[in-house]
Scaffold this active site. Structure first.
Site, short mmCIF file in Angstrom:
data_model
loop_
_atom_site.label_atom_id
_atom_site.label_comp_id
_atom_site.label_asym_id
_atom_site.label_seq_id
_atom_site.Cartn_x
_atom_site.Cartn_y
_atom_site.Cartn_z
N LYS A 117 61.77 -1.38 20.99
CA LYS A 117 61.98 -0.60 22.21
C LYS A 117 61.44 -1.45 23.34
CE LYS A 117 60.27 3.24 24.90
NZ LYS A 117 59.53 4.51 24.97
N ASN A 156 57.32 11.74 23.51
CA ASN A 156 56.00 11.67 22.90
C ASN A 156 55.06 12.72 23.49
OD1 ASN A 156 53.86 8.82 22.04
ND2 ASN A 156 53.37 10.96 21.98
#
Lengths: 268, 72
Positions: free
Chosen positions: A104, A214
């Site tokens: 990522k 998250n």
């Protein structure tokens, strides 16, 4: 006609994943809470990072055991990197550490809103792809940036919904819709800024292919329950997209038939 | 015969000293990282695990040693 979604995997770099939910592993109050959240999220992919740590500090050992036991695909990030050089080096370290070419890619351009640096992002992505990486770039919702990232070999884009950790949801629906409409075959994952399951469902209803988040889970009062709530919302949004949303309209239209309406009598 | 002078290096942004030409693999043991899951960069360049046993440390090296951590 069977209109159920029998098999609807998320395909990234030629690999199929049953879940469209990618979950971050930071900010949980304990490794056990994180483990439970991962389980309830039903996710197949988790993000994680690399940081300097004192060798005597073995707190991370439990974290790592839970991550390995989850069986999830690992998606290491280059969080905090502000230059192409830093991002490329950290990606190389991650590839060795986690034995994966997936990354990522984050190249941050501004400390205040953690906005990706589009120029550095394209340069870093190009360099990493030449080195054999599978790059999932954390990008803004700018169409031209997305096109440039695809030009250098990215096969997935991860535009922000809003700045990381803000929970503000989809701030620029026009740009996000434009991305979806102009890049109809590219996997698009909304990454960052979502705070509520309804926001994730909205993104999925718009046709986005997945959700990465998250903070909204980790900072919930009960992270495992919130993880499940997001998973359900993402599934619902996906089903709604596949089912086809009705067109909105300005005027009311009765859903119950007017034909045979009682109490209506002509008086003349 | 005089004892060889130690050299200064930066380990995760903290100054420390090692013997000249100390091998990275040996220094890792000295610092307590032996057997741990780490990844390393020196002066901003990735150093693959396969090079630890041949990488000599030199004066002024900036060594970054990282371990897995939660991330979003």
């Amino acid at each position: 006609m069977n209109t159920e979604i029998q098999h609807d995997p998320l395909v990234l770099y030629g690999e199929a994943f049953e879940s469209r939910f990618l979950l971050g592993t930071a900010l949980y109050s304990s490794p056990d809470i994180m483990r439970d959240a991962i389980e309830r999220s039903r996710c197949d992919i988790v993000t994680l990072g690399l940081r300097r740590q004192n060798p005597a500090n073995r707190d991370g050992d439990t974290f790592w055991r839970h991550i390995e036991a989850s069986g999830c695909r690992l998606l290491p990030n280059t969080a905090g990197c502000k230059s192409v050089k830093e991002a490329v080096t950290l990606a190389e370290m991650s590839r060795e550490m986690f034995d994966t070419p997936w990354v990522k890619l984050e190249v941050i351009g501004d400390d205040y809103n953690l906005q990706p640096d589009p120029f550095g992002l394209v340069e870093a992505a190009a360099g990493l792809i030449k080195k054999g990486f599978k790059v999932l770039p954390y990008c803004t919702d700018d169409l031209i940036l997305g096109q440039r990232l695809l030009d250098v070999g990215c096969e997935v884009l991860m535009p922000w919904g809003s700045p990381i950790g803000t929970g503000q949801g989809l701030l620029n629906r026009y740009n996000l819709r434009t991305l979806r409409e102009r890049l109809p075959t590219v996997p698009l994952i909304v990454d960052a800024g979502l705070g509520a399951p309804s926001q994730a469902a909205e993104a999925m209803e718009m046709g986005f292919d997945g959700i990465l988040l998250n903070t909204a889970v980790a900072k919930a009062s009960e992270p495992p329950l919130m993880a499940e709530a997001f998973a359900d919302a993402i599934d619902a949004g996906r089903k709604a997209y596949k089912a086809g949303l009705m067109q909105t309209r300005q005027t009311a239209s009765p859903s119950t038939p007017t034909l045979g309406q009682p109490f209506w009598h002509t008086t003349s | 015969m005089t004892e060889r002078a130690m050299i200064d290096v930066s380990l995760n942004n903290e100054r420390t000293q090692v013997a000249p030409k100390r091998l990275l693999s040996d220094a890792l043991n000295d610092w307590g990282y032996g057997g741990q899951k780490v990844a390393i960069a020196i002066n901003g360049e990735f150093v693959p695990r396969s090079r630890y046993a041949e990488q000599e440390l030199t004066q002024g090296d900036k060594i970054d040693i990282v371990k897995p951590i939660g991330g979003g």
